[in-house]
Design a protein around this motif. Structure first.
Motif, PDB file in Angstrom:
ATOM      1  N   THR A 197       0.767  -1.194  -0.021  1.00 23.18           N
ATOM      2  CA  THR A 197       0.137   0.062  -0.022  1.00 23.18           C
ATOM      3  C   THR A 197       0.909   1.417  -0.171  1.00 23.18           C
ATOM      4  O   THR A 197       1.445   1.515   0.993  1.00 23.18           O
ATOM      5  CB  THR A 197      -0.786   0.134   1.192  1.00 23.18           C
ATOM      6  OG1 THR A 197      -0.169  -0.169   2.429  1.00 23.18           O
ATOM      7  CG2 THR A 197      -1.826  -1.248   1.297  1.00 23.18           C
ATOM      8  N   PRO A 198       0.842   2.051  -1.012  1.00 17.91           N
ATOM      9  CA  PRO A 198       1.669   3.082  -1.213  1.00 17.91           C
ATOM     10  C   PRO A 198       1.358   4.316   0.036  1.00 17.91           C
ATOM     11  O   PRO A 198       0.526   4.308   0.683  1.00 17.91           O
ATOM     12  CB  PRO A 198       1.369   3.501  -2.418  1.00 17.91           C
ATOM     13  CG  PRO A 198       0.125   3.245  -2.897  1.00 17.91           C
ATOM     14  CD  PRO A 198       0.021   1.804  -2.168  1.00 17.91           C
ATOM     15  N   ALA A 199       2.210   5.059   0.177  1.00  8.33           N
ATOM     16  CA  ALA A 199       2.198   6.181   1.382  1.00  8.33           C
ATOM     17  C   ALA A 199       1.100   7.104   0.974  1.00  8.33           C
ATOM     18  O   ALA A 199       0.611   7.689   1.830  1.00  8.33           O
ATOM     19  CB  ALA A 199       3.538   6.926   1.451  1.00  8.33           C
ATOM     20  N   GLU A 200       0.957   7.433  -0.244  1.00 11.10           N
ATOM     21  CA  GLU A 200       0.110   8.360  -0.684  1.00 11.10           C
ATOM     22  C   GLU A 200      -1.443   7.959  -0.385  1.00 11.10           C
ATOM     23  O   GLU A 200      -2.526   8.673  -0.521  1.00 11.10           O
ATOM     24  CB  GLU A 200      -0.026   8.631  -2.140  1.00 11.10           C
ATOM     25  CG  GLU A 200       0.059   7.587  -3.149  1.00 11.10           C
ATOM     26  CD  GLU A 200       1.256   7.004  -3.506  1.00 11.10           C
ATOM     27  OE1 GLU A 200       1.567   6.391  -4.635  1.00 11.10           O
ATOM     28  OE2 GLU A 200       2.403   7.182  -2.617  1.00 11.10           O
ATOM     29  N   HIS A 201      -1.596   6.723  -0.050  1.00  5.16           N
ATOM     30  CA  HIS A 201      -2.979   6.346   0.265  1.00  5.16           C
ATOM     31  C   HIS A 201      -3.204   6.415   1.835  1.00  5.16           C
ATOM     32  O   HIS A 201      -4.220   5.704   2.265  1.00  5.16           O
ATOM     33  CB  HIS A 201      -3.004   4.841  -0.104  1.00  5.16           C
ATOM     34  CG  HIS A 201      -3.289   4.633  -1.549  1.00  5.16           C
ATOM     35  ND1 HIS A 201      -2.945   3.404  -2.091  1.00  5.16           N
ATOM     36  CD2 HIS A 201      -3.341   5.666  -2.759  1.00  5.16           C
ATOM     37  CE1 HIS A 201      -2.998   3.478  -3.377  1.00  5.16           C
ATOM     38  NE2 HIS A 201      -3.419   4.853  -3.842  1.00  5.16           N
ATOM     39  N   ASN A 202      -2.424   6.925   2.797  1.00  5.64           N
ATOM     40  CA  ASN A 202      -2.452   6.966   4.163  1.00  5.64           C
ATOM     41  C   ASN A 202      -3.606   7.886   4.538  1.00  5.64           C
ATOM     42  O   ASN A 202      -4.292   7.457   5.559  1.00  5.64           O
ATOM     43  CB  ASN A 202      -1.131   7.785   4.843  1.00  5.64           C
ATOM     44  CG  ASN A 202      -0.005   7.034   4.645  1.00  5.64           C
ATOM     45  OD1 ASN A 202      -0.140   5.703   4.426  1.00  5.64           O
ATOM     46  ND2 ASN A 202       0.848   7.496   4.758  1.00  5.64           N
ATOM     47  N   GLU A 203      -4.275   8.697   3.757  1.00  3.08           N
ATOM     48  CA  GLU A 203      -5.554   9.585   3.961  1.00  3.08           C
ATOM     49  C   GLU A 203      -6.733   8.783   3.657  1.00  3.08           C
ATOM     50  O   GLU A 203      -7.806   9.189   4.043  1.00  3.08           O
ATOM     51  CB  GLU A 203      -5.403  10.845   3.193  1.00  3.08           C
ATOM     52  CG  GLU A 203      -4.273  11.694   3.687  1.00  3.08           C
ATOM     53  CD  GLU A 203      -4.278  12.056   5.111  1.00  3.08           C
ATOM     54  OE1 GLU A 203      -4.983  12.045   5.745  1.00  3.08           O
ATOM     55  OE2 GLU A 203      -2.947  11.983   5.671  1.00  3.08           O
ATOM     56  N   MET A 204      -6.671   7.563   3.015  1.00  4.56           N
ATOM     57  CA  MET A 204      -7.947   6.883   2.584  1.00  4.56           C
ATOM     58  C   MET A 204      -8.499   6.180   3.942  1.00  4.56           C
ATOM     59  O   MET A 204      -7.600   5.939   4.968  1.00  4.56           O
ATOM     60  CB  MET A 204      -7.455   5.826   1.433  1.00  4.56           C
ATOM     61  CG  MET A 204      -7.153   6.472   0.181  1.00  4.56           C
ATOM     62  SD  MET A 204      -6.644   5.394  -1.037  1.00  4.56           S
ATOM     63  CE  MET A 204      -8.141   4.541  -1.319  1.00  4.56           C
ATOM     64  N   LEU A 205      -9.767   5.930   3.756  1.00  3.04           N
ATOM     65  CA  LEU A 205     -10.107   4.954   4.717  1.00  3.04           C
ATOM     66  C   LEU A 205      -9.815   3.607   4.893  1.00  3.04           C
ATOM     67  O   LEU A 205      -9.226   3.258   3.728  1.00  3.04           O
ATOM     68  CB  LEU A 205     -11.962   4.719   4.748  1.00  3.04           C
ATOM     69  CG  LEU A 205     -12.425   6.028   4.766  1.00  3.04           C
ATOM     70  CD1 LEU A 205     -14.082   5.770   4.359  1.00  3.04           C
ATOM     71  CD2 LEU A 205     -12.706   6.647   6.063  1.00  3.04           C
ATOM     72  N   PHE A 206      -9.684   2.911   6.220  1.00  2.00           N
ATOM     73  CA  PHE A 206      -9.056   1.771   6.050  1.00  2.00           C
ATOM     74  C   PHE A 206      -9.525   0.798   5.038  1.00  2.00           C
ATOM     75  O   PHE A 206      -8.790  -0.004   4.098  1.00  2.00           O
ATOM     76  CB  PHE A 206      -9.226   1.180   7.418  1.00  2.00           C
ATOM     77  CG  PHE A 206      -8.843  -0.321   7.500  1.00  2.00           C
ATOM     78  CD1 PHE A 206      -7.330  -0.527   7.755  1.00  2.00           C
ATOM     79  CD2 PHE A 206      -9.549  -1.387   7.798  1.00  2.00           C
ATOM     80  CE1 PHE A 206      -6.735  -1.904   7.735  1.00  2.00           C
ATOM     81  CE2 PHE A 206      -9.087  -2.793   7.800  1.00  2.00           C
ATOM     82  CZ  PHE A 206      -7.647  -2.878   7.882  1.00  2.00           C
ATOM     83  N   GLU A 207     -10.774   0.456   4.907  1.00  2.00           N
ATOM     84  CA  GLU A 207     -11.420  -0.376   4.087  1.00  2.00           C
ATOM     85  C   GLU A 207     -11.282   0.023   2.443  1.00  2.00           C
ATOM     86  O   GLU A 207     -10.860  -0.903   1.694  1.00  2.00           O
ATOM     87  CB  GLU A 207     -13.040  -0.351   4.066  1.00  2.00           C
ATOM     88  CG  GLU A 207     -13.610  -0.906   5.470  1.00  2.00           C
ATOM     89  CD  GLU A 207     -13.436   0.155   6.587  1.00  2.00           C
ATOM     90  OE1 GLU A 207     -13.153   1.079   6.196  1.00  2.00           O
ATOM     91  OE2 GLU A 207     -13.765  -0.364   7.690  1.00  2.00           O
ATOM     92  N   ASP A 208     -11.187   1.586   2.271  1.00  7.01           N
ATOM     93  CA  ASP A 208     -10.917   1.665   0.728  1.00  7.01           C
ATOM     94  C   ASP A 208      -9.543   1.545   0.559  1.00  7.01           C
ATOM     95  O   ASP A 208      -9.066   1.232  -0.615  1.00  7.01           O
ATOM     96  CB  ASP A 208     -11.313   3.223   0.705  1.00  7.01           C
ATOM     97  CG  ASP A 208     -12.748   3.725   0.872  1.00  7.01           C
ATOM     98  OD1 ASP A 208     -13.370   2.504   0.619  1.00  7.01           O
ATOM     99  OD2 ASP A 208     -13.093   4.726   1.275  1.00  7.01           O
ATOM    100  N   ARG A 209      -8.592   1.510   1.477  1.00  2.00           N
ATOM    101  CA  ARG A 209      -7.084   1.480   1.152  1.00  2.00           C
ATOM    102  C   ARG A 209      -6.916  -0.099   0.983  1.00  2.00           C
ATOM    103  O   ARG A 209      -6.248  -0.346   0.095  1.00  2.00           O
ATOM    104  CB  ARG A 209      -6.256   1.850   2.320  1.00  2.00           C
ATOM    105  CG  ARG A 209      -4.639   2.011   2.223  1.00  2.00           C
ATOM    106  CD  ARG A 209      -4.089   2.486   3.439  1.00  2.00           C
ATOM    107  NE  ARG A 209      -2.896   2.413   3.181  1.00  2.00           N
ATOM    108  CZ  ARG A 209      -1.723   3.069   3.886  1.00  2.00           C
ATOM    109  NH1 ARG A 209      -2.113   3.555   5.202  1.00  2.00           N
ATOM    110  NH2 ARG A 209      -0.343   2.989   3.609  1.00  2.00           N
ATOM    111  N   ILE A 210      -7.355  -0.816   1.953  1.00  2.00           N
ATOM    112  CA  ILE A 210      -7.243  -2.374   1.546  1.00  2.00           C
ATOM    113  C   ILE A 210      -7.838  -2.721   0.119  1.00  2.00           C
ATOM    114  O   ILE A 210      -7.123  -3.562  -0.465  1.00  2.00           O
ATOM    115  CB  ILE A 210      -7.978  -3.093   2.863  1.00  2.00           C
ATOM    116  CG1 ILE A 210      -7.465  -2.877   3.940  1.00  2.00           C
ATOM    117  CG2 ILE A 210      -7.914  -4.597   2.597  1.00  2.00           C
ATOM    118  CD1 ILE A 210      -5.802  -3.106   3.847  1.00  2.00           C
TER     119      ILE A 210
END
Length: 223
Positions: A197-210
């Motif tokens: 998971t790239p660092a630019e996805h840190n602001e996404m919700l947990f479910e959306d990031r997964i």
């Protein structure tokens, strides 16, 4: 390639890959007992992958496409150096078998009598493709089934957000296809791959990031 194989011509079952082996030498060896391991024991059997003793004649691996429900099978193909090429040849032979039995009135009656939904649309289309006569009798039954499917589809769309469920099911299937067995201290475990998971996805919700991470994973080998 599994997704490209048509259902079984005879029963509509799902085809799968069968593996076996056969003797390489065609000449009998008088010093060898063929009754257990050799050609005299019959044609290759699906699932026969048991290693032969070192003193017996050598065998070559085989593959085929077969239906586990009714036993419909393609001819055996020797794998050679590339098993996937042999399976591609078997798949091409399997897909040329298009002589499916004609649909019968009893098959339609079973569909009419059951509670139908959107998931039954492929089965109805398969029956429609096999109907080549008795349209005066079968036509009204198909019309009734079509109306019930349309009504069920409308109710489903109004009451159930199906798109997120299908997307999550696809992600789950991808993970199940990429899982591997590992042996640790004599015990077998199911090991899932590490997902980046790239660092630019840190602001996404947990479910959306997964979900985004799983979507970015490569598909499995289709064989």
């Amino acid at each position: 390639m599994y997704e490209q194989l048509i259902p079984c011509d005879h029963c509509g079952g799902r085809p799968t890959v069968g593996r076996s082996q056969r003797l390489v030498s065609k000449l009998p060896n008088p010093q060898f007992d063929y009754t257990e391991w050799g050609r005299m024991s019959g044609p290759p059997r699906i699932g026969d992958r048991l290693p032969r003793p070192p003193e017996v004649p050598k065998t070559e691996p085989l593959v085929c496409i077969y239906c586990a429900d009714c036993g419909m099978q393609t001819p055996w193909e020797a794998t050679g150096r590339d098993e996937k090429v042999a399976m591609d040849r078997c798949g091409a032979v399997w897909n040329r078998r298009l002589n499916r039995p004609a649909a019968e009135k009893t098959e339609l009656q079973r569909l009419v009598e059951r509670e139908m939904g959107a998931a039954d649309i492929p089965a109805v289309l398969e029956l429609l493709s096999r109907t080549d006569s008795d349209w005066e009798e079968m036509g009204p039954m198909f019309a009734m089934i079509a109306r019930r499917l349309v009504d069920a589809t409308i109710v489903t769309f109004d009451s159930w957000a199906i798109d997120p469920v299908l997307n999550d099911a696809a992600r789950y299937r991808k993970l199940m296809q990429l899982v591997k067995w590992v042996e640790i201290d004599g015990e077998r475990y199911a090991q899932f791959p590490k997902i980046y998971t790239p660092a630019e996805h840190n602001e996404m919700l947990f479910e959306d990031r997964i979900a985004t991470a799983v979507d970015s994973m490569p598909d499995r080998d289709r064989w």
